[in-house]
Motif scaffolding. Structure first.
Motif, PDB file in Angstrom:
ATOM      1  N   LEU A  32       5.951  -3.656   4.286  1.00 44.75           N
ATOM      2  CA  LEU A  32       4.555  -3.226   4.443  1.00 44.75           C
ATOM      3  C   LEU A  32       3.634  -4.008   3.513  1.00 44.75           C
ATOM      4  O   LEU A  32       2.506  -4.355   3.888  1.00 44.75           O
ATOM      5  N   TRP A  33       4.108  -4.311   2.324  1.00 42.63           N
ATOM      6  CA  TRP A  33       3.294  -5.135   1.407  1.00 42.63           C
ATOM      7  C   TRP A  33       3.079  -6.536   2.002  1.00 42.63           C
ATOM      8  O   TRP A  33       1.967  -7.048   2.039  1.00 42.63           O
ATOM      9  N   LEU A  34       4.175  -7.116   2.497  1.00 44.88           N
ATOM     10  CA  LEU A  34       4.077  -8.475   3.042  1.00 44.88           C
ATOM     11  C   LEU A  34       3.141  -8.502   4.249  1.00 44.88           C
ATOM     12  O   LEU A  34       2.393  -9.460   4.449  1.00 44.88           O
ATOM     13  N   PRO A  38       1.178  -5.843 -11.930  1.00 45.32           N
ATOM     14  CA  PRO A  38       0.224  -6.526 -11.041  1.00 45.32           C
ATOM     15  C   PRO A  38       0.851  -6.964  -9.719  1.00 45.32           C
ATOM     16  O   PRO A  38       1.989  -7.411  -9.678  1.00 45.32           O
ATOM     17  N   CYS A  39       0.069  -6.822  -8.662  1.00 43.98           N
ATOM     18  CA  CYS A  39       0.464  -7.330  -7.345  1.00 43.98           C
ATOM     19  C   CYS A  39       0.619  -8.850  -7.447  1.00 43.98           C
ATOM     20  O   CYS A  39      -0.275  -9.523  -7.962  1.00 43.98           O
ATOM     21  N   PRO A  40       1.739  -9.405  -6.970  1.00 44.44           N
ATOM     22  CA  PRO A  40       1.930 -10.856  -7.072  1.00 44.44           C
ATOM     23  C   PRO A  40       0.884 -11.658  -6.284  1.00 44.44           C
ATOM     24  O   PRO A  40       0.694 -12.833  -6.553  1.00 44.44           O
ATOM     25  N   ARG A  41       0.188 -10.996  -5.361  1.00 53.34           N
ATOM     26  CA  ARG A  41      -0.773 -11.726  -4.529  1.00 53.34           C
ATOM     27  C   ARG A  41      -2.189 -11.668  -5.095  1.00 53.34           C
ATOM     28  O   ARG A  41      -2.911 -12.644  -5.052  1.00 53.34           O
ATOM     29  N   CYS A  42      -2.598 -10.484  -5.626  1.00 54.84           N
ATOM     30  CA  CYS A  42      -4.004 -10.336  -6.018  1.00 54.84           C
ATOM     31  C   CYS A  42      -4.185  -9.778  -7.429  1.00 54.84           C
ATOM     32  O   CYS A  42      -5.306  -9.596  -7.877  1.00 54.84           O
ATOM     33  N   GLN A  43      -3.105  -9.464  -8.110  1.00 44.80           N
ATOM     34  CA  GLN A  43      -3.110  -8.969  -9.499  1.00 44.80           C
ATOM     35  C   GLN A  43      -3.604  -7.523  -9.646  1.00 44.80           C
ATOM     36  O   GLN A  43      -3.644  -6.997 -10.748  1.00 44.80           O
ATOM     37  N   PHE A  50       2.646   0.423  -3.232  1.00 43.87           N
ATOM     38  CA  PHE A  50       1.780  -0.457  -2.438  1.00 43.87           C
ATOM     39  C   PHE A  50       0.671  -1.015  -3.318  1.00 43.87           C
ATOM     40  O   PHE A  50       0.382  -0.487  -4.392  1.00 43.87           O
ATOM     41  N   CYS A  51       0.047  -2.073  -2.832  1.00 39.91           N
ATOM     42  CA  CYS A  51      -1.105  -2.656  -3.505  1.00 39.91           C
ATOM     43  C   CYS A  51      -2.368  -2.104  -2.840  1.00 39.91           C
ATOM     44  O   CYS A  51      -2.568  -2.314  -1.645  1.00 39.91           O
ATOM     45  N   PRO A  52      -3.192  -1.371  -3.613  1.00 37.48           N
ATOM     46  CA  PRO A  52      -4.362  -0.740  -2.990  1.00 37.48           C
ATOM     47  C   PRO A  52      -5.381  -1.757  -2.462  1.00 37.48           C
ATOM     48  O   PRO A  52      -6.229  -1.385  -1.641  1.00 37.48           O
ATOM     49  N   LEU A  53      -5.289  -3.003  -2.879  1.00 42.72           N
ATOM     50  CA  LEU A  53      -6.223  -4.010  -2.355  1.00 42.72           C
ATOM     51  C   LEU A  53      -5.636  -4.732  -1.131  1.00 42.72           C
ATOM     52  O   LEU A  53      -6.268  -4.803  -0.081  1.00 42.72           O
ATOM     53  N   CYS A  54      -4.418  -5.246  -1.267  1.00 45.09           N
ATOM     54  CA  CYS A  54      -3.792  -5.982  -0.147  1.00 45.09           C
ATOM     55  C   CYS A  54      -3.464  -5.069   1.028  1.00 45.09           C
ATOM     56  O   CYS A  54      -3.358  -5.523   2.163  1.00 45.09           O
ATOM     57  N   GLN A  55      -3.223  -3.779   0.735  1.00 46.56           N
ATOM     58  CA  GLN A  55      -2.826  -2.852   1.793  1.00 46.56           C
ATOM     59  C   GLN A  55      -3.892  -1.758   1.903  1.00 46.56           C
ATOM     60  O   GLN A  55      -3.621  -0.591   1.684  1.00 46.56           O
TER      61      GLN A  55
END
Ligand SMILES: [Zn+2]
Length: 278
Positions: A179-181, A246-251, A266-271
């Motif tokens: 789901l993160w990807l 930190p999220c590896p994609r957006c920190q 989950f990442c609240p920004l990417c997801q």
């Protein structure tokens, strides 16, 4: 609990050690509840059988025996299988052991005793197959297949992904990672995913499972392959068990929520948020 990549890794590690071997005897069984049929019948049916192949369906290891029988093994919470010297069968957490014709033993070490070994005839094997959804790494599993499985499903996509009746082999770790990807919020109702999101999720499921197989699975607690080797996929998690990191994609910091009693990361920004069901 081992998921598809871990069980696949165990199956692959067992092939060179078990294929073509004859089962000489049931060398140990001190927890009869873990097997079916009952011990006397089980012993009579397996003694002298040849192990033709070792494979996997969902999270089940399948030892195909001659004369149409299949030994289906589920590792559950803490089980692991090893091919060892016979003396290892005496270790305290070994509850099941098969003596092989080359003097070695297949031992089932299972501290928590949730593991299971079922001897199945063709009908039993067909029933096991029917009770699971499609295998996500086969060519038959397309974005259309995924869309069909999620149709009319209003439960959170996170919950649906780990439902073995819908898709085989995905558990908590790889549902979070997929789901993160795919950039999909775990609480999004299955039926609310757009065709584009379905495409992303389909690809993400395959990528995370294939990557984990390439790294011999994730060793969090007891999981080992049948040589006793750990996997290394746990070193590559993007969100799983990374709350506050930190999220590896957006920190943005990873968050943890509980969905259907399972930890969900989950990442609240990417997801970002859910889309309404249409
Ligand atoms: Zn992010």
């Amino acid at each position: 609990m081992p998921e598809l990549p871990e069980v696949e890794t165990v199956a692959r590690s067992l092939v060179p050690q078990l294929q073509g071997r004859i089962i000489v005897s049931l060398a140990k069984l001190d927890w009869p509840k873990m097997i079916t049929p009952p011990p006397a019948e089980f012993t009579a049916l397996i003694t002298g059988r040849r192990i033709e192949t070792v494979g996997r369906r969902a999270k089940w290891l399948l030892l195909t025996l001659d004369r149409g029988w299949t030994m289906a093994i589920h590792l559950r919470m803490s089980g692991h299988l090893l091919v060892t010297e016979p003396t290892a069968a005496h270790e305290p957490h070994v509850h099941f052991a098969l003596e092989l014709d080359n003097g070695r033993c297949l031992i089932f070490n299972d501290q928590r005793k949730f593991g299971r070994v079922h001897l199945l005839d063709q009908q039993g094997l067909a029933a096991l197959d029917r009770s699971h959804g499609p295998e996500p790494l086969t060519d038959d599993f397309t974005p259309d297949t995924l869309a069909q499985q999620l149709q009319h499903r209003r439960a959170p996509i996170k919950t649906l992904l780990i439902d073995q009746h819908l898709i085989a082999g995905i558990g908590n770790i790889y549902a979070n990672e997929a789901l993160w990807l795919a950039g999909i919020h775990p609480l999004t109702p299955g039926a609310a995913l757009s065709p584009e999101q379905i495409n992303h999720l389909h690809r993400a499921i395959r990528v995370v499972l294939q990557e984990a197989i390439a790294n011999q699975g994730s060793s969090l607690r007891n999981y080992r392959d049948s040589y006793g080797q750990r996997g290394s996929q746990q070193e590559h998690f993007n969100v799983y068990d990374r709350a506050g990191k930190p999220c590896p994609r957006c920190q943005t910091l990873i968050e943890r929520i509980v969905v259907a009693q399972r930890s969900t990361y989950f990442c609240p920004l990417c997801q970002r948020g859910m889309q309404p069901v249409t």
